[in-house]
Design a protein around this motif. Sequence first.
Motif, PDB file in Angstrom:
ATOM      1  N   ARG A 320      16.069 -17.240  -9.598  1.00  0.00           N
ATOM      2  CA  ARG A 320      17.050 -17.213 -10.682  1.00  0.00           C
ATOM      3  C   ARG A 320      16.480 -16.749 -12.018  1.00  0.00           C
ATOM      4  O   ARG A 320      17.207 -16.754 -13.024  1.00  0.00           O
ATOM      5  N   ARG A 321      15.216 -16.371 -12.048  1.00  0.00           N
ATOM      6  CA  ARG A 321      14.665 -15.851 -13.308  1.00  0.00           C
ATOM      7  C   ARG A 321      15.416 -14.598 -13.741  1.00  0.00           C
ATOM      8  O   ARG A 321      15.706 -14.423 -14.928  1.00  0.00           O
ATOM      9  N   ALA A 322      15.710 -13.737 -12.787  1.00  0.00           N
ATOM     10  CA  ALA A 322      16.407 -12.500 -13.112  1.00  0.00           C
ATOM     11  C   ALA A 322      17.919 -12.644 -13.021  1.00  0.00           C
ATOM     12  O   ALA A 322      18.655 -11.833 -13.576  1.00  0.00           O
ATOM     13  N   ASN A 323      18.382 -13.681 -12.330  1.00  0.00           N
ATOM     14  CA  ASN A 323      19.815 -13.851 -12.088  1.00  0.00           C
ATOM     15  C   ASN A 323      20.116 -15.354 -12.024  1.00  0.00           C
ATOM     16  O   ASN A 323      19.962 -15.978 -10.975  1.00  0.00           O
ATOM     17  N   PRO A 324      20.563 -15.965 -13.129  1.00  0.00           N
ATOM     18  CA  PRO A 324      20.739 -17.425 -13.178  1.00  0.00           C
ATOM     19  C   PRO A 324      21.767 -17.974 -12.204  1.00  0.00           C
ATOM     20  O   PRO A 324      21.754 -19.166 -11.916  1.00  0.00           O
ATOM     21  N   ALA A 414      10.080  -9.624  -5.979  1.00  0.00           N
ATOM     22  CA  ALA A 414      10.281  -8.174  -5.937  1.00  0.00           C
ATOM     23  C   ALA A 414      11.753  -7.776  -5.901  1.00  0.00           C
ATOM     24  O   ALA A 414      12.068  -6.585  -5.972  1.00  0.00           O
ATOM     25  N   LEU A 415      12.674  -8.735  -5.808  1.00  0.00           N
ATOM     26  CA  LEU A 415      14.091  -8.401  -5.676  1.00  0.00           C
ATOM     27  C   LEU A 415      14.685  -7.915  -6.992  1.00  0.00           C
ATOM     28  O   LEU A 415      14.304  -8.381  -8.069  1.00  0.00           O
ATOM     29  N   PRO A 416      15.657  -7.006  -6.932  1.00  0.00           N
ATOM     30  CA  PRO A 416      16.390  -6.615  -8.134  1.00  0.00           C
ATOM     31  C   PRO A 416      17.291  -7.757  -8.604  1.00  0.00           C
ATOM     32  O   PRO A 416      17.424  -8.786  -7.935  1.00  0.00           O
ATOM     33  N   GLU A 417      17.934  -7.576  -9.749  1.00  0.00           N
ATOM     34  CA  GLU A 417      18.690  -8.668 -10.362  1.00  0.00           C
ATOM     35  C   GLU A 417      19.909  -9.085  -9.561  1.00  0.00           C
ATOM     36  O   GLU A 417      20.206 -10.277  -9.434  1.00  0.00           O
TER      37      GLU A 417
END
Length: 442
Positions: A320-324, A414-417
């Motif tokens: 959830r760092r890139a997507n809460p 490594a995942l995108p948002e």
Amino acid sequence: MKDFAISDHPRVAAQLARLGALSVPQGRLGLEIIEGLLDRLGNPQRRLPPVFHVAGTNGKGSTCTYLRHMLEAQGLSVHSATKPHLVRYNERIRLNGALISDDHLADLLARVLDANEAGGDLGPSFFEVTTAAIFLAFAETPADACVIEVGLGGRLDATNVIPDPLVTGIATLGIDHEGFLLRPEDGAPADPLARIAWEKAGITRPHAPLVTLDYPPRAEKQIAALTAASGAPWLRRGRDWSAQIGDTIAYRDAAGTLDLPLPMLAGRHQAENAALAVAMLRAQSRLTVTPEAMAQGIRAARWPARLQLLNEGPLVALARRANPTREVWLDGGHNPDAGAAIARHFATRPPVHLIMGMLANKDPSAIVTPLTDRLLSVSVVPAPGHDAHTPEDFAAHTPLPVRPCDDVEAAIAALPEQGDVLICGSLYLAGDVLRRNLEFPD
């Protein structure tokens, strides 16, 4: 096959080290060793509380947890034995609703292993020693019932020495463990699914009702023959009982109808498993479980690593760092039947990023192929402690690039948002994920 059970309790760790040194001798299957070991222990399998014995390719563990929760909702005391464990070996043995204590577990394993060595080594496997310890625990601790999951197949599984179960059941049938269950044998059915049914229905006992789902005719032919030979009543879905799955479970059998809630566990297949558990309860008359207790138990049931939505923890926080709002799902499924169930769940959801770790002896297409049009990306990680499929093994079954990663953390990072995450392919990987997310089965 090794199980790599570990413990931070010194006495348990010492016994697990002895247990981990055992293995199944190549080509040796049968009940002679477990029967000899149990005889040295006073045959505890003959002194068990009333037994619900459950086999199946997939769904047998979930069916067992529904049985346990419904019986407990009735106020009954219940032992249960399920497998494999995910994080702690203790998960295999539950006494009166609670995981076995470390000290009790250490004592049981020592007694079984000492009995084997004292009388001359019988050469038992990890699973045979575990089963003997389960039977000792269940025989020596009073309870109203016990729920026991078959390990591998049924006919030659170590649990199949129970002489007089209250009722037996079979969940879904599918092709898995081909090296054991489809090995050539005189008198065995040639058709693979018929052979699987023959193996699973080997838990049938005289006069104990056998409750099943509905299967293709070639499988049902085997079950019909075995139940006829044993004198066991066969209660088949679609003939002797039914369950329509909608906003509720509309259950019907000769005794009447029930309107039961859907489980909290995700997936339509979980409602099917709950219905099988209800049918097993209603097939016996020794223990009374009311519709109200059934409903309460179905809603209360929890079963980790089966389409489990992970709670807040280190792995979820990383995701959830890139997507809460990102969700992280976990499933231990590893065969085509499991892949179909997972695909049904995600058919009406947005596409997901798949993180896979699968043992090398499993079908690499089993999960990827059913999810083909629901995937945003595919990452491959090791299956902890076991030989696993490589990214190249999966690449032949998906049009997407397959990314190799050292571990689950690296795959998530490594995942995108955009997009949720599904981690699956092995119960060994599932246990590692739960451990890393600090989400321990209780």
